[in-house]
Design a protein around this motif. Sequence first.
Motif, short mmCIF file in Angstrom:
data_model
loop_
_atom_site.label_atom_id
_atom_site.label_comp_id
_atom_site.label_asym_id
_atom_site.label_seq_id
_atom_site.Cartn_x
_atom_site.Cartn_y
_atom_site.Cartn_z
N THR A 219 -2.63 -4.90 -12.06
CA THR A 219 -3.49 -4.23 -13.04
C THR A 219 -3.40 -2.70 -12.95
N HIS A 220 -3.26 -2.19 -11.72
CA HIS A 220 -3.26 -0.72 -11.58
C HIS A 220 -1.86 -0.19 -11.24
N THR A 221 -0.85 -0.94 -11.55
CA THR A 221 0.52 -0.54 -11.18
C THR A 221 1.37 -0.41 -12.45
N ASP A 222 2.05 0.72 -12.62
CA ASP A 222 2.84 0.94 -13.84
C ASP A 222 4.20 0.28 -13.77
N SER A 223 4.75 0.23 -12.56
CA SER A 223 6.11 -0.24 -12.40
C SER A 223 6.26 -0.91 -11.05
N VAL A 224 6.98 -2.02 -10.99
CA VAL A 224 7.16 -2.70 -9.70
C VAL A 224 8.65 -2.91 -9.42
N ILE A 225 8.96 -3.05 -8.15
CA ILE A 225 10.33 -3.39 -7.77
C ILE A 225 10.29 -4.69 -6.96
N ILE A 226 11.21 -5.58 -7.29
CA ILE A 226 11.41 -6.78 -6.46
C ILE A 226 12.69 -6.47 -5.70
N ALA A 227 12.55 -6.30 -4.40
CA ALA A 227 13.69 -5.86 -3.59
C ALA A 227 14.11 -6.98 -2.64
N LEU A 228 15.40 -7.29 -2.64
CA LEU A 228 15.92 -8.40 -1.85
C LEU A 228 17.03 -7.96 -0.91
N ALA A 229 17.00 -8.50 0.30
CA ALA A 229 18.16 -8.42 1.20
C ALA A 229 18.31 -9.81 1.79
N VAL A 230 19.46 -10.43 1.56
CA VAL A 230 19.64 -11.82 1.97
C VAL A 230 21.01 -11.94 2.64
N LYS A 231 21.02 -12.67 3.76
CA LYS A 231 22.29 -12.87 4.47
C LYS A 231 22.91 -14.21 4.11
N PHE A 232 24.20 -14.20 3.91
CA PHE A 232 25.00 -15.42 3.75
C PHE A 232 26.07 -15.35 4.83
N GLY A 233 25.93 -16.17 5.85
CA GLY A 233 26.84 -16.02 6.99
C GLY A 233 26.66 -14.63 7.58
N LYS A 234 27.77 -13.90 7.73
CA LYS A 234 27.69 -12.56 8.33
C LYS A 234 27.44 -11.49 7.29
N THR A 235 27.39 -11.89 6.01
CA THR A 235 27.32 -10.89 4.93
C THR A 235 25.90 -10.69 4.44
N ARG A 236 25.47 -9.43 4.48
CA ARG A 236 24.11 -9.12 4.01
C ARG A 236 24.22 -8.47 2.64
N LEU A 237 23.59 -9.11 1.64
CA LEU A 237 23.64 -8.58 0.28
C LEU A 237 22.27 -8.04 -0.10
N ILE A 238 22.26 -6.98 -0.90
CA ILE A 238 20.99 -6.49 -1.44
C ILE A 238 21.03 -6.53 -2.96
N ASP A 239 19.86 -6.65 -3.56
CA ASP A 239 19.74 -6.59 -5.02
C ASP A 239 18.28 -6.27 -5.33
N ASN A 240 18.01 -5.86 -6.53
CA ASN A 240 16.62 -5.60 -6.91
C ASN A 240 16.48 -5.60 -8.42
N ALA A 241 15.23 -5.74 -8.86
CA ALA A 241 14.91 -5.53 -10.27
C ALA A 241 13.70 -4.61 -10.32
N ILE A 242 13.77 -3.65 -11.21
CA ILE A 242 12.64 -2.73 -11.41
C ILE A 242 12.04 -3.10 -12.75
N ILE A 243 10.75 -3.43 -12.75
CA ILE A 243 10.11 -3.87 -14.00
C ILE A 243 9.00 -2.90 -14.37
N GLN A 244 9.14 -2.32 -15.55
CA GLN A 244 8.10 -1.41 -16.03
C GLN A 244 7.01 -2.24 -16.70
N LEU A 245 5.77 -2.11 -16.23
CA LEU A 245 4.68 -2.94 -16.76
C LEU A 245 3.98 -2.25 -17.91
N ARG A 246 3.86 -0.94 -17.81
CA ARG A 246 3.29 -0.16 -18.93
C ARG A 246 3.88 1.23 -18.91
N LYS A 247 3.78 1.92 -20.08
CA LYS A 247 4.41 3.25 -20.21
C LYS A 247 3.52 4.32 -19.59
#
Length: 287
Positions: free
Chosen positions: A259-287
């Motif tokens: 309710t009081h947040t304009d923008s959020v990030i979903i931030a991921l770091a996940v390992k597959f075997g020895k490989t660590r991958l990162i990804d994210n999505a930034i979602i604007q909730l209101r202007k």
Amino acid sequence: MEVVHSIADLRSRIREYRRKNDGSVGFVPTMGYLHEGHASLLRKARSQSGLVVLSIFVNPLQFGPGEDFERYPRNTERDLEVAEAAGADLVFMPSVSEMYPAPTRTTVSVTGLTSNLCGASRPGHFDGVATVVSKLFHIVQPDQAFFGLKDAQQVAVIEQMVQDLNLAVEIVPCPTLREKDGLAMSSRNVYLTEEERKQALVLSQSLELAKEFVRGRSSFTAGELESLVRSHIATAPLAVIDYAEVLAYPALETFESSTHTDSVIIALAVKFGKTRLIDNAIIQLRK
Ligand SMILES: Nc1ncnc2c1ncn2[C@@H]1O[C@H](COP(=O)(O)OP(=O)(O)OP(=O)(O)O)[C@@H](O)[C@H]1O
Ligand SMILES: CC(C)(CO)[C@@H](O)C(=O)[O-]
Ligand code: BAL
């Protein structure tokens, strides 16, 4: 396109450009093994800057003990082809001893923003990043520097450093480029086995699910979104979650309700075997 290996040569080429031209200097720092994501940064620089400078340097300072510094993928010949096709004018490829002639006793350290996500799971990583980027900025003295939002925390750290140290460079954040099936492009994707590569799709899929969840609601909690993402990632038997966090963006701070947040990030770091991958999505909730 010209390739230089020494700081002195790079400085003299940039000085010469500035003496003869009014155009700006655009800078794209990378660790090489270039892919379309890097090329998109170079093309953006090409469209905005008079001189496009690319650096390729696998920076030992930002790798922790046991991380992949030694085996980090390298392919100079292909990198130079990609760089030229994407519009680079000058490529800086220093050796480790050129960048860090011993002894080095200065570290640039950004606090606060580095206490969670990759800052928490890779201790010292952002000191290494801030130190090398600060050195590169002093060497190149760019007007603009282009960074990918795949490394969203890195962008926040660099922006904070530029503000705190009054550096005269504009930071241009650029969108994440993806493979056709959604996997974020990354030099480290080359490490993945066929099966890991298949299962790695849970990262981008979980981000899409999260976006859908947000679209259908007027408010939600960080916990709800986090559970949704974590349970989708758990459908991949090879996935080991390093972090999966939902934070207010760009502050990268925890929040309860949206309710009081304009923008959020979903931030991921996940390992597959020895490989660590990162990804994210930034979602604007209101202007
Ligand atoms: N898929 C992408 N889309 C846009 N920019 C990207 C992408 N991947 C990396 N970049 C950006 O390219 C710059 C150099 O990153 P780097 O050389 O570490 O590449 P990388 O593919 O992220 O490598 P790694 O696999 O080590 O994470 C950074 O600003 C980074 O955010
Ligand atoms: C910015 C950078 C080139 C510094 O080594 C690196 O962290 C990267 O490739 O994102
Ligand atoms: N793009 C981030 C560089 C690293 O993983 O060290």
